[in-house]
Design an enzyme around this catalytic site. Structure first.
Site, PDB file in Angstrom:
ATOM      1  N   SER A 233      -1.883   8.895  33.207  1.00 14.26           N
ATOM      2  CA  SER A 233      -3.329   9.138  33.044  1.00 14.26           C
ATOM      3  C   SER A 233      -3.996   9.447  34.380  1.00 14.26           C
ATOM      4  CB  SER A 233      -4.017   7.966  32.342  1.00 14.26           C
ATOM      5  OG  SER A 233      -3.669   6.735  32.914  1.00 14.26           O
ATOM      6  N   HIS A 263       3.004   5.440  27.319  1.00 21.69           N
ATOM      7  CA  HIS A 263       1.950   5.026  28.269  1.00 21.69           C
ATOM      8  C   HIS A 263       0.972   4.125  27.504  1.00 21.69           C
ATOM      9  CE1 HIS A 263      -0.468   5.064  31.771  1.00 21.69           C
ATOM     10  NE2 HIS A 263      -1.069   6.230  31.662  1.00 21.69           N
ATOM     11  N   HIS A 309       9.067  -0.737  32.915  1.00 23.30           N
ATOM     12  CA  HIS A 309       8.031  -0.052  33.689  1.00 23.30           C
ATOM     13  C   HIS A 309       8.692   0.918  34.661  1.00 23.30           C
ATOM     14  CE1 HIS A 309       4.403   0.656  36.066  1.00 23.30           C
ATOM     15  NE2 HIS A 309       3.773   0.274  34.972  1.00 23.30           N
ATOM     16  N   ARG A 318      -0.570  -8.290  35.373  1.00 22.01           N
ATOM     17  CA  ARG A 318      -1.612  -8.098  34.351  1.00 22.01           C
ATOM     18  C   ARG A 318      -1.193  -8.814  33.063  1.00 22.01           C
ATOM     19  NH1 ARG A 318      -1.746  -1.687  34.277  1.00 22.01           N
ATOM     20  NH2 ARG A 318       0.456  -2.145  33.941  1.00 22.01           N
ATOM     21  N   ASP A 364       0.910  -4.010  28.259  1.00 21.77           N
ATOM     22  CA  ASP A 364       0.777  -3.661  26.843  1.00 21.77           C
ATOM     23  C   ASP A 364       1.504  -4.653  25.936  1.00 21.77           C
ATOM     24  OD1 ASP A 364      -0.734  -1.394  27.447  1.00 21.77           O
ATOM     25  OD2 ASP A 364       1.056  -0.189  27.774  1.00 21.77           O
TER      26      ASP A 364
HETATM   27  N1  CMX Z   1      13.326  -0.498  25.390  1.00 21.22           N
HETATM   28  C1  CMX Z   1      14.426   0.284  25.264  1.00 21.22           C
HETATM   29  N2  CMX Z   1      14.860   1.124  26.203  1.00 21.22           N
HETATM   30  C2  CMX Z   1      14.174   1.150  27.357  1.00 21.22           C
HETATM   31  C3  CMX Z   1      13.066   0.336  27.596  1.00 21.22           C
HETATM   32  C4  CMX Z   1      12.629  -0.509  26.552  1.00 21.22           C
HETATM   33  N3  CMX Z   1      11.534  -1.255  26.649  1.00 21.22           N
HETATM   34  N4  CMX Z   1      12.600   0.577  28.846  1.00 21.22           N
HETATM   35  C5  CMX Z   1      13.422   1.528  29.374  1.00 21.22           C
HETATM   36  N5  CMX Z   1      14.358   1.889  28.462  1.00 21.22           N
HETATM   37  C6  CMX Z   1      15.356   2.942  28.587  1.00 21.22           C
HETATM   38  C7  CMX Z   1      14.665   4.273  28.802  1.00 21.22           C
HETATM   39  O1  CMX Z   1      14.213   4.834  27.554  1.00 21.22           O
HETATM   40  C8  CMX Z   1      15.741   5.098  29.457  1.00 21.22           C
HETATM   41  O2  CMX Z   1      16.661   5.495  28.459  1.00 21.22           O
HETATM   42  P1  CMX Z   1      17.313   6.971  28.470  1.00 21.22           P
HETATM   43  O3  CMX Z   1      17.913   7.128  29.820  1.00 21.22           O
HETATM   44  O4  CMX Z   1      18.283   6.943  27.345  1.00 21.22           O
HETATM   45  O5  CMX Z   1      16.166   7.913  28.255  1.00 21.22           O
HETATM   46  C9  CMX Z   1      16.441   4.040  30.341  1.00 21.22           C
HETATM   47  O6  CMX Z   1      16.134   2.766  29.759  1.00 21.22           O
HETATM   48  C10 CMX Z   1      16.014   4.034  31.774  1.00 21.22           C
HETATM   49  O7  CMX Z   1      14.615   3.831  31.827  1.00 21.22           O
HETATM   50  P2  CMX Z   1      13.939   3.163  33.103  1.00 21.22           P
HETATM   51  O8  CMX Z   1      14.345   3.958  34.298  1.00 21.22           O
HETATM   52  O9  CMX Z   1      14.174   1.699  33.128  1.00 21.22           O
HETATM   53  O10 CMX Z   1      12.397   3.347  32.768  1.00 21.22           O
HETATM   54  P3  CMX Z   1      11.513   4.668  32.897  1.00 21.22           P
HETATM   55  O11 CMX Z   1      10.867   4.650  34.238  1.00 21.22           O
HETATM   56  O12 CMX Z   1      12.250   5.890  32.524  1.00 21.22           O
HETATM   57  O13 CMX Z   1      10.442   4.432  31.747  1.00 21.22           O
HETATM   58  C11 CMX Z   1       8.843   3.240  30.483  1.00 21.22           C
HETATM   59  C12 CMX Z   1       9.409   3.468  31.875  1.00 21.22           C
HETATM   60  C13 CMX Z   1       7.607   2.374  30.602  1.00 21.22           C
HETATM   61  C14 CMX Z   1       8.426   4.581  29.876  1.00 21.22           C
HETATM   62  C15 CMX Z   1       9.922   2.538  29.614  1.00 21.22           C
HETATM   63  O14 CMX Z   1      10.272   1.297  30.171  1.00 21.22           O
HETATM   64  C16 CMX Z   1       9.481   2.365  28.161  1.00 21.22           C
HETATM   65  O15 CMX Z   1       9.614   3.316  27.368  1.00 21.22           O
HETATM   66  N6  CMX Z   1       8.936   1.147  27.805  1.00 21.22           N
HETATM   67  C17 CMX Z   1       8.422   0.918  26.467  1.00 21.22           C
HETATM   68  C18 CMX Z   1       7.078   1.596  26.295  1.00 21.22           C
HETATM   69  C19 CMX Z   1       6.001   0.899  27.110  1.00 21.22           C
HETATM   70  O16 CMX Z   1       5.864  -0.315  27.110  1.00 21.22           O
HETATM   71  N7  CMX Z   1       5.183   1.707  27.797  1.00 21.22           N
HETATM   72  C20 CMX Z   1       3.998   1.185  28.534  1.00 21.22           C
HETATM   73  C21 CMX Z   1       4.191   1.190  30.039  1.00 21.22           C
HETATM   74  C22 CMX Z   1       2.949   0.748  30.740  1.00 21.22           C
HETATM   75  C23 CMX Z   1       1.899   1.806  30.685  1.00 21.22           C
HETATM   76  O17 CMX Z   1       2.058   2.851  31.309  1.00 21.22           O
HETATM   77  O18 CMX Z   1       0.904   1.632  29.971  1.00 21.22           O
END
Ligand code: CMX
Length: 426
Positions: A233, A263, A309, A318, A364
């Site tokens: 964002s 996000h 994250h 938070r 979240d």
């Molecule tokens: N559940 C399952 N798998 C997860 C995970 C979770 N909570 N968090 C990370 N992973 C997976 C990723 O999808 C990725 O898989 P692929 O390589 O198969 O695509 C792998 O683990 C590596 O990810 P990472 O390097 O640890 O995390 P990223 O920086 O790529 O992604 C985030 C960060 C937040 C998008 C991810 O942890 C996620 O999808 N979390 C769940 C959604 C969420 O809570 N989002 C809110 C974040 C806060 C915000 O911005 O508001």
């Protein structure tokens, strides 16, 4: 006492000269190198953008202008906004002057209600909010002044006008989205004497809610306000704003990014996920049942919302702030208790998956559950709350970026053919 314009006018020359001296002396030095993994991986960790309003060290989490979130949890949105803009917390006189300027800008033109009422009834609340902000663009002071021809040196002043105008209206816009979308009755009029959090409570129709609901909204707005410049964002707002698109265009664009499930929409997904778990196991699921449901979610290829994250490698401060609030005000709520049980269960499961870098909860994972406790059960609205707060941060970032005269954002993209060729030669 200096007002907000005088305060920024006083600070900006120092900020600019500090940075221009740094640039002059060190322009060729490297702060980051990009690996192929980063190039293909969403630029994760690449230092490529300036943001002075806040920072997020991976082992500490949110720090706003040098102050950790734990020391800001009692602050009002007005104090946080002032801190983000100027780098200092306001004294009593500065706060009153700043707050009164915001109070004067609350009124939302009636054409916004015509537009929102014309949207299909099942429109997502985030579309309603983003549309309202975009339609308000005709009010932009920056756009009008730019057309008349203003000096680059003064861009920040008119961006500040837009920032104050939009932030003052966000609680009214968010509350109107709630009342229109979920048929909660006629729109209410802002109360001229209320602060941002108080007016939101009033405009939602929650005047009879316990006092702690107001405290929650304050905490909500401060803790969601800013999270450095690289999140979707903030970075989207910053990129669009760098083209000198005014803050209405840029904030609306940034909030479209906030609406994504990876996000800001994660807060809505979390409550859905928890309620599904509770329904499946009849009420208050045990840690074993949560573990079972988490495994099923992962096996079906979905993420556990609210966990992980891109930057953090510790429990999000938070999340801790909301946990402390929940322990004080809704410890007996089954939804909150389930959040606690998930926290005791899910990190252990995610730690066993090698590719996941951060197994800990982000904000979240809890925010929606506390909101639910106060009777806002329409969880597609939760990202609007996030946006109402994030608006403070991205507005402050836009003012600072215009003050620093950063140029248009334009990273270089490469083709797969270029990458193959480069790698074969290097
Ligand atoms: N559940 C399952 N798998 C997860 C995970 C979770 N909570 N968090 C990370 N992973 C997976 C990723 O999808 C990725 O898989 P692929 O390589 O198969 O695509 C792998 O683990 C590596 O990810 P990472 O390097 O640890 O995390 P990223 O920086 O790529 O992604 C985030 C960060 C937040 C998008 C991810 O942890 C996620 O999808 N979390 C769940 C959604 C969420 O809570 N989002 C809110 C974040 C806060 C915000 O911005 O508001």
């Amino acid at each position: 006492m200096l007002n907000i314009y005088e305060k920024l006018q006083q600070n900006i020359p120092t900020w600019r000269s500090e940075l221009s001296e740094l640039a002059k002396a060190n322009g060729e030095k490297k702060v980051s190198e990009v690996t192929v993994a980063q190039l293909l991986g969403g630029m994760r960790g690449v230092k490529g953008v300036m943001c002075d309003t806040s920072s997020v060290p991976q082992d500490k989490g949110l720090i706003i202008r040098g102050i950790s979130l734990a020391d800001l949890v009692e602050k009002s949105p007005e104090e946080t906004f002032y801190l983000l803009l100027t780098g200092e917390l306001p004294n009593a006189a500065e706060l009153e002057d700043f707050s009164s300027r915001l109070r004067l800008r609350k009124t939302i033109p009636s054409y916004i209600w015509d537009v929102l009422k014309a949207l299909p009834k099942d429109t997502h609340p985030m579309v309603m909010l983003n549309t309202a902000i975009l339609v308000l663009q005709r009010e932009s002071v920056f756009a009008k002044m730019y057309e008349q021809g203003i000096k680059k040196d003064e861009y920040w002043k008119y961006t500040l006008e837009d920032a104050l105008d939009i932030v003052a209206k966000l609680p009214g816009l968010a509350a109107a989205v709630y009342r229109l979308r979920f048929e909660k009755g006629p729109l209410l009029h802002p109360n001229a004497d209320q602060d941002l959090a108080g007016d939101f409570v009033h405009l939602m129709g929650f005047d009879s809610a316990p006092k702690d609901f107001y405290e929650l909204i304050k905490l909500y707005m401060t803790s969601h306000s800013d999270h450095e410049g690289g999140n979707v964002s903030a970075f989207t707002t910053l990129t669009v704003n760098s083209a000198l698109s005014d803050l209405y265009y840029s904030m609306s664009a940034g909030f479209n990014g906030l609406a994504g499930p990876l996000h800001g929409l994660a807060n809505q997904e979390v409550v859905k996920w928890i309620l599904e778990t509770m329904k499946l196991f009849g009420g208050n699921p045990t840690r074993e049942q949560i573990a079972q449901y988490a495994q099923e979610t992962l096996s079906s290829g979905k993420v556990i919302p609210g966990y992980g994250h891109a930057v953090l490698r510790v429990v999000d401060p938070r999340f801790i702030a909301f946990m402390n609030f929940g322990k004080k005000y809704c410890a007996n709520e089954p939804l909150f208790q389930t959040v606690e049980h998930i926290f005791e269960t899910v990190p252990g499961i995610l730690q066993n998956i090698a590719k996941i870098k951060d197994p800990w909860p982000n904000i979240d994972a809890i925010s929606g559950s506390i909101i639910y406790h106060y009777g806002i059960k329409e969880f597609s609205f939760y990202t609007v709350l996030f946006a109402m707060a994030r608006g403070i941060g991205v507005a402050a970032q836009a003012v600072v970026n215009r003050a620093m005269q950063y140029p248009i954002v334009r990273p270089k993209s490469v083709t797969t053919a270029w990458l193959k060729d480069y790698l074969s030669k290097n």
